[in-house]
Design a protein around this motif. Structure first.
Motif, PDB file in Angstrom:
ATOM      1  N   MET A  12      -5.221   5.966  -0.571  1.00  0.00           N
ATOM      2  CA  MET A  12      -4.222   4.889  -0.563  1.00  0.00           C
ATOM      3  C   MET A  12      -4.466   3.991  -1.771  1.00  0.00           C
ATOM      4  O   MET A  12      -5.600   3.805  -2.202  1.00  0.00           O
ATOM      5  CB  MET A  12      -4.324   4.040   0.709  1.00  0.00           C
ATOM      6  N   THR A  13      -3.371   3.441  -2.291  1.00  0.00           N
ATOM      7  CA  THR A  13      -3.454   2.523  -3.416  1.00  0.00           C
ATOM      8  C   THR A  13      -2.700   1.254  -3.042  1.00  0.00           C
ATOM      9  O   THR A  13      -1.546   1.312  -2.601  1.00  0.00           O
ATOM     10  CB  THR A  13      -2.862   3.147  -4.691  1.00  0.00           C
ATOM     11  N   GLU A  14      -3.359   0.127  -3.216  1.00  0.00           N
ATOM     12  CA  GLU A  14      -2.744  -1.163  -2.947  1.00  0.00           C
ATOM     13  C   GLU A  14      -2.391  -1.823  -4.273  1.00  0.00           C
ATOM     14  O   GLU A  14      -3.251  -2.010  -5.136  1.00  0.00           O
ATOM     15  CB  GLU A  14      -3.694  -2.061  -2.157  1.00  0.00           C
ATOM     16  N   LEU A  15      -1.121  -2.149  -4.433  1.00  0.00           N
ATOM     17  CA  LEU A  15      -0.650  -2.831  -5.635  1.00  0.00           C
ATOM     18  C   LEU A  15      -0.618  -4.327  -5.354  1.00  0.00           C
ATOM     19  O   LEU A  15      -0.017  -4.770  -4.379  1.00  0.00           O
ATOM     20  CB  LEU A  15       0.739  -2.330  -6.027  1.00  0.00           C
ATOM     21  N   THR A  16      -1.282  -5.103  -6.227  1.00  0.00           N
ATOM     22  CA  THR A  16      -1.362  -6.548  -6.078  1.00  0.00           C
ATOM     23  C   THR A  16      -0.635  -7.192  -7.252  1.00  0.00           C
ATOM     24  O   THR A  16      -0.906  -6.868  -8.409  1.00  0.00           O
ATOM     25  CB  THR A  16      -2.833  -7.007  -6.058  1.00  0.00           C
TER      26      THR A  16
ATOM     27  N   LYS B  57       0.840  -1.199   0.000  1.00  0.00           N
ATOM     28  CA  LYS B  57       0.000   0.000   0.000  1.00  0.00           C
ATOM     29  C   LYS B  57       0.872   1.244   0.000  1.00  0.00           C
ATOM     30  O   LYS B  57       1.802   1.368   0.801  1.00  0.00           O
ATOM     31  CB  LYS B  57      -0.934   0.019   1.213  1.00  0.00           C
ATOM     32  N   ILE B  58       0.537   2.166  -0.899  1.00  0.00           N
ATOM     33  CA  ILE B  58       1.292   3.404  -1.071  1.00  0.00           C
ATOM     34  C   ILE B  58       0.307   4.564  -1.109  1.00  0.00           C
ATOM     35  O   ILE B  58      -0.800   4.428  -1.638  1.00  0.00           O
ATOM     36  CB  ILE B  58       2.105   3.378  -2.389  1.00  0.00           C
ATOM     37  N   LYS B  59       0.704   5.716  -0.581  1.00  0.00           N
ATOM     38  CA  LYS B  59      -0.137   6.905  -0.657  1.00  0.00           C
ATOM     39  C   LYS B  59      -0.418   7.231  -2.123  1.00  0.00           C
ATOM     40  O   LYS B  59       0.503   7.358  -2.931  1.00  0.00           O
ATOM     41  CB  LYS B  59       0.556   8.103  -0.016  1.00  0.00           C
TER      42      LYS B  59
END
Length: 188
Positions: free
Chosen positions: A69-73, A2-4
């Motif tokens: 927030m953005t979660e990269l999967t 998770k990144i801002k």
């Protein structure tokens, strides 16, 4: 991971668009930084997350304005899931991993300042900070820190931008000294 979202949006401003150097079309995520460059400008942000990854991620679409927030999967499908300030999922963006060697920004980000130098830079590149950080505030003071006539110019920001965006190191590549003469010769 998770990144801002604001950091990712800022980095996307500096990403190349359809460049033959395909690895510049993505954001470089390292264990410490988020990096982006298009060859004319470069941005480095300290993301503050716990990761061992060293990857280049291309976003196929935009990050929603309301995303906090953005979660990269990186599982079976590659996906960016966006969440608002309340933790509610508000959207998805397809992502793609790019194979390649991202430029070493340690070689680009100046470590010294020489105020006796007056480098020539392209005016449009100085509009990038407004595009990167202008969503949260309208007044963004910046200071140009030249390091040499043919070296990148580091842009320094205030403490609020630094704390919100992980101490951004934004650099603008200079034009050749002959830029004024070239313009005069070809454009009259």
């Amino acid at each position: 991971m998770k990144i801002k979202s604001a950091m990712l949006r800022a980095a996307l401003v500096c990403v190349a668009k359809n460049d033959a150097r395909y690895y510049l079309n993505g954001i470089h995520i390292t264990p410490k930084y988020i990096e982006a460059t298009n060859g004319h400008v470069a941005l480095r942000l300290e993301h503050g997350i716990n990761t061992r990854r060293n990857i280049i991620v291309q976003f196929i679409g935009h990050i929603p304005v309301r995303a906090d927030m953005t979660e990269l999967t990186f599982g079976k499908s590659l996906l960016a899931t966006h969440y608002d300030a309340h933790g509610q999922r508000i959207g998805f963006t397809a992502i793609k991993l790019l194979d390649g060697r991202f430029p070493d920004l340690d070689r680009v980000v100046p470590t010294m300042v020489d105020h006796n130098i007056n480098p020539v830079v392209q005016a449009g590149l100085l509009s990038y900070p407004e595009k990167m950080f202008g969503r949260e505030r309208k007044f963004i003071p910046m200071q140009l820190l030249p390091s040499g006539k043919e070296s990148a110019v580091l842009i320094k920001f205030d403490t609020t931008v630094n704390s919100m965006y992980g101490n951004p190191k934004f650099v603008v590549m200079p034009c050749r000294d002959s830029a004024f003469e070239v313009v005069k010769e070809f454009l009259g």
